[in-house]
Design a protein around this motif. Structure first.
Motif, PDB file in Angstrom:
ATOM      1  N   ASP A   3       0.852  -1.180   0.000  1.00  8.46           N
ATOM      2  CA  ASP A   3       0.000   0.000   0.000  1.00  8.46           C
ATOM      3  C   ASP A   3       0.891   1.234   0.000  1.00  8.46           C
ATOM      4  OD1 ASP A   3      -1.783   2.058   0.558  1.00  8.46           O
ATOM      5  OD2 ASP A   3      -3.034   0.794   1.814  1.00  8.46           O
ATOM      6  N   SER A   5       0.068   4.313   0.614  1.00  8.07           N
ATOM      7  CA  SER A   5      -0.290   5.322   1.607  1.00  8.07           C
ATOM      8  C   SER A   5       0.537   5.124   2.873  1.00  8.07           C
ATOM      9  CB  SER A   5      -1.788   5.233   1.942  1.00  8.07           C
ATOM     10  OG  SER A   5      -2.089   3.972   2.503  1.00  8.07           O
ATOM     11  N   PRO A   6       0.811   6.191   3.634  1.00 11.26           N
ATOM     12  CA  PRO A   6       1.603   6.061   4.862  1.00 11.26           C
ATOM     13  C   PRO A   6       0.946   5.091   5.834  1.00 11.26           C
ATOM     14  CG  PRO A   6       1.336   8.374   4.248  1.00 11.26           C
ATOM     15  CD  PRO A   6       0.420   7.590   3.368  1.00 11.26           C
ATOM     16  N   THR A   9      -1.875   6.214   8.219  1.00 11.95           N
ATOM     17  CA  THR A   9      -3.232   6.500   7.752  1.00 11.95           C
ATOM     18  C   THR A   9      -4.051   5.238   7.518  1.00 11.95           C
ATOM     19  OG1 THR A   9      -2.627   6.492   5.399  1.00 11.95           O
ATOM     20  CG2 THR A   9      -2.372   8.576   6.605  1.00 11.95           C
ATOM     21  N   ARG A  10      -3.439   4.071   7.719  1.00 12.19           N
ATOM     22  CA  ARG A  10      -4.124   2.823   7.428  1.00 12.19           C
ATOM     23  C   ARG A  10      -4.676   2.167   8.687  1.00 12.19           C
ATOM     24  NH1 ARG A  10       0.449  -0.256   4.824  1.00 12.19           N
ATOM     25  NH2 ARG A  10       1.655   1.601   4.362  1.00 12.19           N
ATOM     26  N   ASP A  68       7.091  -0.743   6.339  1.00 13.73           N
ATOM     27  CA  ASP A  68       6.057  -0.294   7.277  1.00 13.73           C
ATOM     28  C   ASP A  68       6.494  -0.547   8.713  1.00 13.73           C
ATOM     29  OD1 ASP A  68       4.371   0.498   5.260  1.00 13.73           O
ATOM     30  OD2 ASP A  68       3.045  -1.248   5.392  1.00 13.73           O
ATOM     31  N   THR A 120      10.100   8.531   5.312  1.00 13.26           N
ATOM     32  CA  THR A 120       8.821   7.867   5.574  1.00 13.26           C
ATOM     33  C   THR A 120       8.622   7.573   7.053  1.00 13.26           C
ATOM     34  OG1 THR A 120       9.827   5.692   5.179  1.00 13.26           O
ATOM     35  CG2 THR A 120       8.769   6.793   3.302  1.00 13.26           C
TER      36      THR A 120
END
Length: 213
Positions: A3, A5-6, A9-10, A68, A120
């Motif tokens: 994904d 997106s950061p 935000t998940r 992540d 990130t």
């Protein structure tokens, strides 16, 4: 596919699959313990899963990739900088006190030195840290760009000193003919006492120059 997106935000876990047996926080805690004990290279999805007595595939219900996980580890450790001290005295003095906290953090988790430069990895705790530092600098009459530069250099000095502390000592020059290097001979003959205030002096001079220049 990961994904884009950061991670911040998940959702903490995917909507599909069986009921979770672990939380994202537990996964991050296990990864940090592994990094503290064996170094960052030891942190893989498989190794973290093994520490939690589960399969590596199950972690992908919580995370899209190892990146992540590294971002979450970074933000968790940056959270250890709380509670922030109440600023007292000149802003530069307050920043040096904050930098000492950063240095202590790096001493506890030497692997964080490799992760702090990752863009990130700036999550909620990282943003809170920078916001607090900018608040400390609020009375300083210089542009915001100068303040950002000062904070970036502060973190750079912290990681430089922390890296030096965690590195292996340089090899000795025993058995090497230094005759052609008279300045080295003189320096080794009388090196003088180690200056314990080098961290403070370096930061003070650098911050003062950046914020008042």
């Amino acid at each position: 596919m990961s994904d884009a997106s950061p991670i911040w935000t998940r959702p903490a876990r995917g909507a599909r699959g069986p009921q979770p047996t672990h939380t994202r926080d537990e996964i991050v805690t296990a990864a940090i313990a592994l990094a503290d004990a064996e170094g960052l290279a030891a942190v893989s999805m498989r190794a973290v899963a093994a520490a939690l007595n589960t399969g590596a595939g199950s972690l992908y219900r919580y995370l899209s990739s190892r990146d992540d996980l590294l971002d979450l580890m970074t933000d968790r450790v940056v959270g250890e900088l709380r509670p922030y001290p109440v600023p007292t005295g000149p802003p530069v003095d307050a920043l040096i006190a904050l930098a000492q906290r950063q240095r202590d953090m790096c001493r506890r988790h030497t692997w964080i030195i490799e992760l702090l430069p990752r863009p990130t990895g700036i999550g909620p705790e990282g943003l809170a840290w920078f916001d607090h530092c900018l608040g400390v600098l609020a009375p300083v009459p210089c542009p915001a760009t100068a303040k950002f530069e000062a904070l970036a250099m502060m973190t750079g000095v912290v990681t430089l000193f922390a890296r030096d502390e965690s590195a292996a000592p340089p090899p000795a020059f025993s058995g090497i003919d230094l005759t052609a290097f008279p300045h080295l001979i003189a320096a080794f003959a009388d090196p003088g006492p180690r200056r314990p205030d080098l961290f403070d002096r370096t930061l003070r001079g650098l911050l003062t120059a950046l914020l008042t220049g």
